[in-house]
Design an enzyme around this catalytic site. Sequence first.
Site, PDB file in Angstrom:
ATOM      1  N   GLY A   9      38.144  14.989  33.095  1.00  0.00           N
ATOM      2  CA  GLY A   9      39.266  15.922  33.077  1.00  0.00           C
ATOM      3  C   GLY A   9      38.914  17.257  33.700  1.00  0.00           C
ATOM      4  N   PHE A  14      39.447  23.478  30.459  1.00  0.00           N
ATOM      5  CA  PHE A  14      38.056  23.482  30.014  1.00  0.00           C
ATOM      6  C   PHE A  14      37.157  22.724  30.992  1.00  0.00           C
ATOM      7  CE2 PHE A  14      39.796  23.352  25.381  1.00  0.00           C
ATOM      8  CZ  PHE A  14      40.108  24.704  25.446  1.00  0.00           C
ATOM      9  N   VAL A  61      41.172   8.013  32.700  1.00  0.00           N
ATOM     10  CA  VAL A  61      40.404   7.558  31.534  1.00  0.00           C
ATOM     11  C   VAL A  61      41.186   6.593  30.649  1.00  0.00           C
ATOM     12  CG1 VAL A  61      38.995   9.667  31.475  1.00  0.00           C
ATOM     13  CG2 VAL A  61      41.054   9.514  30.034  1.00  0.00           C
ATOM     14  N   SER A 140      39.360  19.591  18.434  1.00  0.00           N
ATOM     15  CA  SER A 140      40.315  20.690  18.301  1.00  0.00           C
ATOM     16  C   SER A 140      40.368  21.108  16.842  1.00  0.00           C
ATOM     17  CB  SER A 140      41.709  20.247  18.752  1.00  0.00           C
ATOM     18  OG  SER A 140      42.697  21.201  18.402  1.00  0.00           O
ATOM     19  N   TYR A 153      49.067  14.164  17.687  1.00  0.00           N
ATOM     20  CA  TYR A 153      48.035  14.949  18.371  1.00  0.00           C
ATOM     21  C   TYR A 153      46.919  15.292  17.382  1.00  0.00           C
ATOM     22  CZ  TYR A 153      45.466  18.686  20.597  1.00  0.00           C
ATOM     23  OH  TYR A 153      44.436  19.453  21.100  1.00  0.00           O
ATOM     24  N   LYS A 157      42.840  13.993  17.444  1.00  0.00           N
ATOM     25  CA  LYS A 157      41.675  14.881  17.420  1.00  0.00           C
ATOM     26  C   LYS A 157      40.864  14.712  16.133  1.00  0.00           C
ATOM     27  CE  LYS A 157      41.969  16.751  21.458  1.00  0.00           C
ATOM     28  NZ  LYS A 157      40.907  16.496  22.473  1.00  0.00           N
ATOM     29  N   PHE A 190      47.224  23.757  28.914  1.00  0.00           N
ATOM     30  CA  PHE A 190      47.474  22.925  27.735  1.00  0.00           C
ATOM     31  C   PHE A 190      48.915  23.028  27.240  1.00  0.00           C
ATOM     32  CE2 PHE A 190      47.647  22.460  23.109  1.00  0.00           C
ATOM     33  CZ  PHE A 190      46.996  21.255  22.909  1.00  0.00           C
TER      34      PHE A 190
END
Length: 253
Positions: A9, A14, A61, A140, A153, A157, A190
């Site tokens: 990514g 990031f 991915v 996260s 989400y 995480k 994001f």
Amino acid sequence: MSKLVFITGATSGFGKACAEVFAANNWNIILNGRRLDRLQEIKTQLEEQYGVNIFLLPFDVQQKDEVFVAINSLPEEWQGIDVLVNNAGLALGRDHFDVADMEDWEIMIDTNLKGLLYVSRAVLPYMIKRNGGHVINLGSTAGKEAYENGNVYCASKAAVDSISKGMRIDLLQHKIKVTAIHPGAAETEFSMVRFKGDEDKAAAVYAGYTPLSAKDVADVIFYAATLPAHVCINDLVLTCTAQANSFYTYKGS
């Protein structure tokens, strides 16, 4: 001899910031992302600016076969991966569970969870062969405490958190470090992705305080990656000063 980092990514946020920080410190880099044009731009920029070597490995991915074909085909000189940064991930939508778009759920699970698993499994044989390496997984604060409208989400995480713990235990025998980094609010693409291009909603997330930047997070990742061989940061949560956790952010003057 330069070390080698593999970053997923890496076309923005990031991942791109990590590429810049590692390149500035003379690491060679394998860059992954879906947008080949952006990967090529980053490669040209970093090679010219820092004189490092960069290998592009464009794939999604989410696609298991793509992941394994690409990573298994790495030339021998690019197989000595010292650090894997599992950065590829995203949030889509912010709706109550009963009305959320289930396609958003699928994409988040396939990217944040299954994508991390696929890439890790494909890279680990190279590390095991060398009896060492370091896997850094991007979690996260959302994986530490669920919040309203975060549902899947947050779950994806939280899974990264649990997988990191399990990987750390199972890979001890191979002298492979595993680190989970859990950033709080950071101003990158994001929120634009999460709110599907709604600039006003994306901007409102960061109004009234100074969030983390992509470079802030990349600097912490680089620090974790460059500690002595016998030292491993297992789990690290970082937020801006205005944020305590997923729930509490002070938006004041």
